[in-house]
Scaffold this motif. Structure first.
Motif, mmCIF file in Angstrom:
data_model
loop_
_atom_site.group_PDB
_atom_site.id
_atom_site.type_symbol
_atom_site.label_atom_id
_atom_site.label_comp_id
_atom_site.label_asym_id
_atom_site.label_seq_id
_atom_site.Cartn_x
_atom_site.Cartn_y
_atom_site.Cartn_z
ATOM 1 N N LEU A 241 -12.041 3.783 -1.167
ATOM 2 C CA LEU A 241 -11.941 3.326 0.215
ATOM 3 C C LEU A 241 -12.567 4.363 1.144
ATOM 4 N N SER B 155 0.836 -1.185 0.000
ATOM 5 C CA SER B 155 0.000 0.000 0.000
ATOM 6 C C SER B 155 0.878 1.244 0.000
ATOM 7 N N LYS C 231 -8.533 1.828 -4.326
ATOM 8 C CA LYS C 231 -7.925 0.579 -4.773
ATOM 9 C C LYS C 231 -7.746 0.713 -6.276
ATOM 10 N N GLU D 204 -3.032 -5.340 -8.417
ATOM 11 C CA GLU D 204 -3.896 -4.593 -7.498
ATOM 12 C C GLU D 204 -3.060 -3.907 -6.433
ATOM 13 N N GLN D 205 -3.464 -2.664 -6.106
ATOM 14 C CA GLN D 205 -2.703 -1.887 -5.136
ATOM 15 C C GLN D 205 -3.656 -0.996 -4.347
ATOM 16 N N ILE D 206 -3.297 -0.709 -3.091
ATOM 17 C CA ILE D 206 -4.070 0.164 -2.219
ATOM 18 C C ILE D 206 -3.291 1.465 -2.026
#
Length: 366
Positions: A132, A2, A144, A151-153
């Motif tokens: 988010l 993240s 997100k 996939e990444q936050i």
């Protein structure tokens, strides 16, 4: 993995890129997201008006854009039966009637000036897939994304949706819009300019519809041709030659260029013209701007300039919000309150110009 930034901006068009620069230059940590993998994508709304020019000059960016390449329009001309019937020249103290700036030149300057800041990050090939929210307050506090297939936050204090007329951020936020049709769609074509073609915007009526020719930096002409709304599918079933012939009749000096470069309907690009009016531009922790908040038609080349004005107005408000620790709804709503009336007036002007265009041609009989 993240990441974290004070502000996430989705969409690296002129509005989002300018906002990213203004915030990063003021010490705010920024992550700018762009779904494309490069900045040289095709773009057609590339004319700056006095507002856009003023903003670039106020922030010390105009000279760099000038060095990257632009073209000052000498005048606006209205043609009928191959002859000029009306000319608009620069006003007192002005040098031009508009500026053509290729979007890639503008974006390379805005982003190039931003990248040296250690608190700035650009993520290309990145699509927002989810907003988010804070579990207690419900405020948006990150996104997100799918970045280069992974996939990444990304966590943040604020998320800005600057991702265009079909904004993903707007859809994910559940912000409803009202679609306004203008009664026409637009065909774009890009052709080389003949030798000696001046830096002008030229207007005519062709097939009883608005035809506009925009001189472009680099020796090209952008053709913008109104057609009846939702008529393109039917139009494509007909030969293109009679349609192109109407362009030549309006501007005879383009005959050889048109014959060489407009041979099939594939030489045109269709823009389905519509505007949108959003119920709101803000939620706690979230702002939408530019075409995501107030889509315009191409008339008057308002869109790019309006998005840059959004960035110009929004940047100091966000700085104050971050410094005070108040990114709530009432604080962010100041942006909408400052800009909504102006954008509504601009949209009204567009509709008025579109309905009165034929009045520029005295011999025209509807």
């Amino acid at each position: 993995m993240s990441l974290h930034a004070e502000v996430i901006i989705a969409g690296a068009g002129p509005g989002g890129a300018l906002l990213g620069y203004l915030l990063a230059a003021s010490g705010v940590s920024v992550i700018l997201l762009e779904r494309h993998s490069h900045m040289d994508k095709e773009f057609r709304g590339e004319h700056l008006n006095a507002q856009g020019e003023r903003i670039l000059k106020e922030h010390g960016l105009y000279k760099r854009v000038q060095e990257a390449g632009l073209l000052l329009m000498e005048r606006v001309e209205y043609f009928q039966q191959g002859r000029i019937i009306k000319t608009i020249l620069p006003g007192p103290g002005e040098r031009h009637t508009g500026i053509h700036v290729p979007q890639k030149n503008l974006l390379h300057v805005l982003i190039g000036e931003s990248l040296p800041f250690p608190n700035y990050r650009l993520m290309m090939d990145t699509t927002v897939t989810e907003l988010l929210h804070d579990e207690q307050s419900g405020a948006v506090n990150g996104v997100k994304v799918r970045h280069q297939g992974e996939e990444q936050i990304i966590h943040s204090q604020l998320v800005i949706g600057a991702d265009g007329r079909y904004s993903t951020v707007r859809k994910l936020a559940g912000i409803s819009t009202r679609i306004l049709k203008h009664g026409f769609d637009l065909l774009w074509a890009r052709i080389p300019a003949p030798a000696g073609w001046p830096a002008t915007v030229r207007m005519a009526l062709a097939n009883d519809s608005q035809l506009a020719l925009f001189s472009q930096q680099g020796g090209y002409i952008q053709v913008g041709w109104n057609i009846q709304q939702d008529s393109y599918r039917k139009l494509r079933k007909q030969p293109v030659e009679p349609f192109a012939r109407a362009l030549v009749e309006a501007f005879p000096e383009l005959e050889q260029t048109v014959e060489k470069h407009i041979r099939t309907w594939d030489d045109f690009v269709l823009l389905q013209v519509q505007s949108c009016v959003c119920d709101t531009w803000v939620q706690p922790g979230l702002v939408i701007m530019g075409d995501a908040a107030h889509t315009f038609s191409p008339t008057g080349a308002i869109g790019v300039n309006s998005a840059m004005q959004d960035a110009h107005i929004l940047a100091p408000l966000l700085l104050d919000a971050l410094r005070s620790g108040d990114t709530g709804l009432e604080t962010l709503r100041q942006f909408e309150q400052l800009r909504r009336q102006e954008t509504t007036a601009e949209l009204d002007i567009q509709f008025a110009k579109e309905s009165s265009f034929s009045g520029n041609f005295p011999a025209y009989q509807p």
